[in-house]
Design a protein around this motif. Structure first.
Motif, PDB file in Angstrom:
ATOM      1  N   ASN A   1       0.398  -6.232  -3.277  1.00 37.07           N
ATOM      2  CA  ASN A   1       1.290  -6.585  -4.380  1.00 37.07           C
ATOM      3  C   ASN A   1       2.107  -7.828  -4.062  1.00 37.07           C
TER       4      ASN A   1
ATOM      5  N   TRP B   1       1.919  -2.527  -0.645  1.00 28.85           N
ATOM      6  CA  TRP B   1       3.005  -3.495  -0.778  1.00 28.85           C
ATOM      7  C   TRP B   1       2.552  -4.875  -0.317  1.00 28.85           C
TER       8      TRP B   1
ATOM      9  N   SER C   1       5.315  -1.758  -5.356  1.00 31.84           N
ATOM     10  CA  SER C   1       4.703  -0.611  -4.675  1.00 31.84           C
ATOM     11  C   SER C   1       5.556   0.650  -4.754  1.00 31.84           C
TER      12      SER C   1
END
Length: 177
Positions: free
Chosen positions: A151, A148, A141
């Motif tokens: 991910n 985030w 990220s």
């Protein structure tokens, strides 16, 4: 540390993100595969350290050299076609080094409980492995526009699925050893 090894070629732009993620993910998966396979087969935990260290450096070196050879082959192909090759600072040697370092650093994490003897070894290794997958995934990220959490969750899910495969194979082969 990486900036020292690579000079000013490391930028927040994330131009090495592919090598970092590829190396880190493969390092975590293959090292945990050793841990899970040994645990699944109920072998002595010291085997984890021996096989884990051998795998960590041999496979990490192999990944780095494979990256080097593939990048070099791509550049040679483009040059043979008469095209100018622009590495944008990402020479085959640098991408190989980044891949190797990402593999070894991230791949060492599943071994930490065995090195520090943090009981229960295998369960703590699972925890370290899951955290490693999530943190490496979430770190994407910094150079992407994705969340985030998304991910990290994506890499955690894919990585833990691969880790589960390794454990199942070790368990199925338990009686051979």
């Amino acid at each position: 540390m990486l900036e020292t090894l690579l000079g000013d070629e490391v930028h927040p732009s994330g131009k090495y993100i592919a090598e970092v993620i590829y190396g880190a993910n493969d390092g975590i998966v293959t090292t945990f595969a050793v841990v899970a396979g040994v645990a699944g087969a109920a072998l002595d935990p010291t085997i984890v350290l021996i096989l884990g260290a051998a795998n960590l450096f041999a496979d990490g070196f192999s990944m780095g050299m494979s990256n080097f050879l593939s990048r070099r082959s791509e550049a040679d192909y483009e040059a043979a076609r008469g095209n100018e090759v622009d590495h944008d600072g990402k020479t085959p040697g640098r991408t190989a080094l980044v891949t190797f370092l990402a593999f070894v650093v991230a791949g060492a994490l599943p071994l930490v409980p065995y090195v520090l003897v943090i009981e229960p070894l295998f369960r703590v290794s699972i925890l370290f492995t899951g955290i490693a997958f999530f943190v490496v995934g979430a770190s994407r990220s910094f150079v992407t526009r994705r969340s985030w959490v998304v991910n990290g969750g994506e890499m955690f899910a894919v990585g833990m699925l691969a880790a589960t495969v390794a454990f199942v194979v070790g368990t199925l082969l338990k009686g051979i050893a």
